[in-house]
Design a protein around this motif. Structure first.
Motif, PDB file in Angstrom:
ATOM      1  N   LEU A  12       0.796  -1.239   0.000  1.00  0.00           N
ATOM      2  CA  LEU A  12       0.000   0.000   0.000  1.00  0.00           C
ATOM      3  C   LEU A  12       0.824   1.282   0.000  1.00  0.00           C
ATOM      4  N   LEU A  13       1.997   1.293   0.647  1.00  0.00           N
ATOM      5  CA  LEU A  13       2.719   2.559   0.806  1.00  0.00           C
ATOM      6  C   LEU A  13       3.025   3.252  -0.528  1.00  0.00           C
ATOM      7  N   PRO A  14       3.584   2.541  -1.532  1.00  0.00           N
ATOM      8  CA  PRO A  14       3.840   3.218  -2.804  1.00  0.00           C
ATOM      9  C   PRO A  14       2.554   3.728  -3.469  1.00  0.00           C
ATOM     10  N   LEU A  15       1.430   3.017  -3.237  1.00  0.00           N
ATOM     11  CA  LEU A  15       0.164   3.429  -3.843  1.00  0.00           C
ATOM     12  C   LEU A  15      -0.351   4.713  -3.201  1.00  0.00           C
ATOM     13  N   TYR A  16      -0.095   4.885  -1.889  1.00  0.00           N
ATOM     14  CA  TYR A  16      -0.473   6.148  -1.236  1.00  0.00           C
ATOM     15  C   TYR A  16       0.341   7.310  -1.789  1.00  0.00           C
ATOM     16  N   TRP A  17       1.633   7.080  -2.054  1.00  0.00           N
ATOM     17  CA  TRP A  17       2.447   8.138  -2.685  1.00  0.00           C
ATOM     18  C   TRP A  17       1.878   8.497  -4.045  1.00  0.00           C
ATOM     19  N   ARG A  18       1.524   7.458  -4.805  1.00  0.00           N
ATOM     20  CA  ARG A  18       0.962   7.699  -6.139  1.00  0.00           C
ATOM     21  C   ARG A  18      -0.336   8.505  -6.053  1.00  0.00           C
ATOM     22  N   ALA A  19      -1.177   8.135  -5.065  1.00  0.00           N
ATOM     23  CA  ALA A  19      -2.453   8.845  -4.875  1.00  0.00           C
ATOM     24  C   ALA A  19      -2.216  10.307  -4.499  1.00  0.00           C
ATOM     25  N   ALA A  20      -1.231  10.552  -3.629  1.00  0.00           N
ATOM     26  CA  ALA A  20      -0.952  11.920  -3.164  1.00  0.00           C
ATOM     27  C   ALA A  20      -0.471  12.814  -4.304  1.00  0.00           C
ATOM     28  N   LEU A  21       0.228  12.215  -5.279  1.00  0.00           N
ATOM     29  CA  LEU A  21       0.822  13.012  -6.356  1.00  0.00           C
ATOM     30  C   LEU A  21      -0.156  13.305  -7.491  1.00  0.00           C
ATOM     31  N   LYS A  22      -1.230  12.529  -7.577  1.00  0.00           N
ATOM     32  CA  LYS A  22      -2.174  12.738  -8.687  1.00  0.00           C
ATOM     33  C   LYS A  22      -3.360  13.574  -8.233  1.00  0.00           C
ATOM     34  N   ARG A  23      -3.467  14.796  -8.728  1.00  0.00           N
ATOM     35  CA  ARG A  23      -4.542  15.696  -8.297  1.00  0.00           C
ATOM     36  C   ARG A  23      -5.453  16.117  -9.447  1.00  0.00           C
ATOM     37  N   LYS A  24      -5.113  15.761 -10.679  1.00  0.00           N
ATOM     38  CA  LYS A  24      -5.877  16.243 -11.841  1.00  0.00           C
ATOM     39  C   LYS A  24      -6.667  15.125 -12.505  1.00  0.00           C
ATOM     40  N   ILE A  25      -7.794  15.509 -13.118  1.00  0.00           N
ATOM     41  CA  ILE A  25      -8.566  14.601 -13.969  1.00  0.00           C
ATOM     42  C   ILE A  25      -7.827  14.517 -15.306  1.00  0.00           C
ATOM     43  N   THR A  26      -7.542  13.294 -15.758  1.00  0.00           N
ATOM     44  CA  THR A  26      -6.704  13.138 -16.961  1.00  0.00           C
ATOM     45  C   THR A  26      -7.450  12.505 -18.132  1.00  0.00           C
ATOM     46  N   GLY A  27      -8.757  12.273 -17.984  1.00  0.00           N
ATOM     47  CA  GLY A  27      -9.504  11.663 -19.083  1.00  0.00           C
ATOM     48  C   GLY A  27     -10.944  11.441 -18.684  1.00  0.00           C
TER      49      GLY A  27
END
Length: 282
Positions: A12-27
């Motif tokens: 889970l830890l890397p996935l939380y980092w990924r979630a924190a970094l993505k803030r925009k709608i991309t599609g």
């Protein structure tokens, strides 16, 4: 549907980092693949979950527990580059589970997750996260969680699918949701969304205080209904209304009537937190 099979449940830890970094709608289209893997049921983890959610000891898995087995896969799906919406900020609108056979003697399971049914909503767009759990005999348990992403623009008319207010219900029980329940539930579920953990972290996302996880509210409710519910061939659907602010107290109203029934979770001043119903699988 293309399935990607993983060797193990994602960390889970890397996935939380990924979630924190993505803030925009991309599609505005959902990926057409799902994720699945084999999982083993850990009795100590189940015991910890029972304690936090109020379930009595039983040879059966708690009705909501397969959500916990699927959480890592859901996180991986929702933080994948191909997924168009940021995970932080998604709003959980409703959840439906179906228990096809009794959840007893459960050991090695196959868990799969995918997203589908993207449609316009008055505040953006909704989609469903589908979870399927199979054992050696086939489909055992399945769930759909409807999520809202604000700000998505889709063609078409928004459809109102809200549950109707239940019929006559009586107070079955009430309980307190303590200030630390978000942190305690996070430890047994893996769901460390900041809005549930503390007032300071919730304020970062516009909440005046921490709020209880929707799936903790559902689990605590099913634990309280306990003996009133069949152990299999049952569909239990809830719609999340106003969040339960922590600490708080809630009242469970229910028709508590065997193979089908209705429930309502209310707070002080007649705030409606959750509406639900259960019935045999059609």
């Amino acid at each position: 549907m293309q399935w990607q099979t993983l060797d193990s449940t994602p960390s889970l830890l890397p996935l939380y980092w990924r979630a924190a970094l993505k803030r925009k709608i991309t599609g505005s289209t959902l990926p057409e693949h799902g994720l699945r893997c084999r999982v083993s049921v850990n009795p100590r983890a189940i015991a910890a979950y029972r304690k936090v959610c109020g379930f009595a000891d039983s040879p059966m898995l708690p009705a909501t527990y397969p959500h916990i087995l699927a959480f890592g896969l859901q996180m991986q799906l929702l933080t994948d580059k191909a997924f168009p919406f940021p995970l932080l900020g998604l709003i959980h609108l409703s959840n439906r589970i179906r228990i096809h056979r009794p959840l007893g003697g459960v050991g090695d399971l196959s868990v799969g997750v995918y997203a589908h049914d993207l449609r316009p909503h008055a505040k953006g767009a909704t989609f469903e996260i589908v979870t399927v759990v199979e054992d050696a005999l086939g489909l055992l348990w399945e769930a759909e969680s409807q999520m809202l992403c604000r700000g998505v623009k889709l063609d078409g008319e928004a459809v109102d699918n809200t549950l109707q207010v239940p019929g006559p219900t009586i107070e079955l029980t009430r309980w307190k949701a303590p200030a630390d329940i978000g942190r305690r539930y996070a430890r047994v579920s893996g769901d460390y969304n900041p809005i549930h953990l503390s007032a300071p972290t919730a304020k970062l996302f516009g909440f005046p205080q921490a709020i209880a996880h929707g799936l903790w509210n559902k689990a605590r409710t099913l634990a309280a209904l306990g003996e009133h519910l069949p152990v299999a061939n049952i569909e239990i659907e809830v719609e999340f209304k106003k969040p339960v602010r922590l600490p708080g107290e809630v009242v469970l109203m229910s028709s508590a009537a065997g193979s089908s029934g209705e429930l309502e979770l209310n707070g002080t001043g007649d705030i409606q937190h959750m509406l639900g119903k259960w019935r045999p699988i059609a």
